[in-house]
Design an enzyme around this catalytic site. Structure first.
Site, PDB file in Angstrom:
ATOM      1  CB  CYS A 118      -8.532 -14.972 -31.198  1.00 52.11           C
ATOM      2  SG  CYS A 118      -8.714 -15.717 -29.561  1.00 52.11           S
ATOM      3  CB  CYS A 154      -6.260  -9.582 -25.007  1.00 54.97           C
ATOM      4  SG  CYS A 154      -5.723 -11.045 -25.940  1.00 54.97           S
TER       5      CYS A 154
END
Length: 362
Positions: free
Chosen positions: A104, A202
């Protein structure tokens, strides 16, 4: 003229305080939250403290209003799915253990978000990471250094940053201790001052990676054999995606000793197990290298290395074996060297670079 900064806001304490610090330093701050999860999953799949939940967007918006900075939500869903979620699933299917936070940072925050920032005529992107960026006068190169908060230092997940990215990135929290940031949030009466820390991954709400992957693929993982360190079949596993190197819990094996996962073979669909001593390796081979203070490793080098996010640095020697491949030999054998994870090299506080672990050296 004020320098303009596009700040990634997760709705948490760190990025919220980063907004205040940047504004205090005289930057024109624009807050942005990256929308990264398909709509049908948003309301059901994320805890409130996830950095990509719907509540995170609203928390970030409230902070931006409190600090009087503009705020936007940008759609990164397709890009996040390709570069982070699909990669995460593929790595587990191939018997490796991925680190989606590194992916990410590499592809979403410091590549795509930076690209959008420059399109908007911003000078920098900024994040709430605990790390520092400095420019060395002697070499003219940017370097990445550890945060003053050793326990919160996040440089392990940032080793892929390029010179261009470092030049256009601000990380204002690197010189602060975590408790100081929390205290400052309370002093500023930020609406998220008491908010809990966000989850490490997440998009997996319950930390059950196997369940997530099976639901994402819409198919059950194929069962296979557990093999002990003598080569004997000792049980049936529920699919290689459910296991990682060093795992002990959930094996449901009675072998007369505590058994750990020591190897995963996707070709034979087998999970190898053994006693604790079988987990230790004298070194590793890594590929996909990135170096920061210099372009490439030209000679053997002593460094300290981390083989996972929460590991301590350990002394090691780096040996260049190909332009994009390095052999790392530890001063003392290390536990659970895991293919798919990253190894990061340090010279005291400076991040030398890192790469992807291919396999351990026994």
């Amino acid at each position: 003229m004020e320098k303009k900064v596009l700040l990634g806001m997760s709705g948490g304490v760190d990025s919220s305080v980063a907004a205040h610090l940047l504004k205090q330093e005289g930057y024109q701050v624009i807050g942005v939250t990256m929308q990264i999860w398909p709509e049908e999953k948003e309301e059901t799949n994320q805890p409130d403290n996830s950095c990509c939940s719907l509540s995170a967007v609203e928390d970030a918006r409230r902070v931006a209003n409190h600090l009087d900075i503009p705020f936007y939500v940008m759609n990164f869903k397709d890009y996040f799915q390709e570069k982070v979620i699909d990669y995460f699933v593929d790595e587990y299917r191939n018997g490796r253990t991925p680190n989606p936070c590194i992916a990410c940072n590499r592809y979403v925050k410091f590549e795509e978000l930076l690209r959008k920032a420059l399109q908007l005529n911003c000078d920098y992107v900024a994040t709430g990471h605990y790390a520092t960026i400095e420019k060395e006068e002697k070499t003219g190169r940017y370097v990445l250094k550890k945060s003053v908060t050793e326990t919160k230092d996040q440089t392990y997940a940032l080793y892929n940053m390029t010179q261009f990215q470092l030049q256009h990135t601000l990380m204002p929290l690197g010189k602060y201790h975590k408790e100081d940031i929390r205290e400052l949030a309370k002093t500023l009466q930020l609406p998220v001052a008491d908010k809990a820390e966000s989850q490490e991954i997440c998009f997996v709400s319950d930390n059950n990676y196997g369940r997530f992957i099976e639901e994402y693929q819409q198919q059950k993982s194929e069962e296979g054999s557990f093999i002990d360190h003598h080569g004997k079949v000792v049980g049936t596993h529920k699919g290689i995606i459910h296991y990682t190197i060093g795992q002990r819990r959930g094996l449901h094996l009675a072998l007369g000793y505590p058994a750990y996962v020591t190897k995963i073979n996707p070709t034979t669909n087998t999970v190898h197990v053994g006693p604790l001593e079988k987990l230790f390796s004298k070194g590793l081979i890594a590929k996909d290298l990135n170096f920061i203070p210099f372009e490439t490793l030209r000679e053997d080098m002593n460094a300290t290395v981390k083989i996972r996010y929460n590991a301590k640095d350990v002394p090691a020697t780096l040996y260049r074996i190909q332009p994009d491949k390095v052999k790392v030999i530890f001063e003392t054998p290390q536990r659970a060297v895991t293919a798919g994870q990253s190894v990061v090299f340090y010279d005291n506080q400076v991040v030398v670079g890192g790469g992807m672990i291919m396999h351990p050296i026994d």
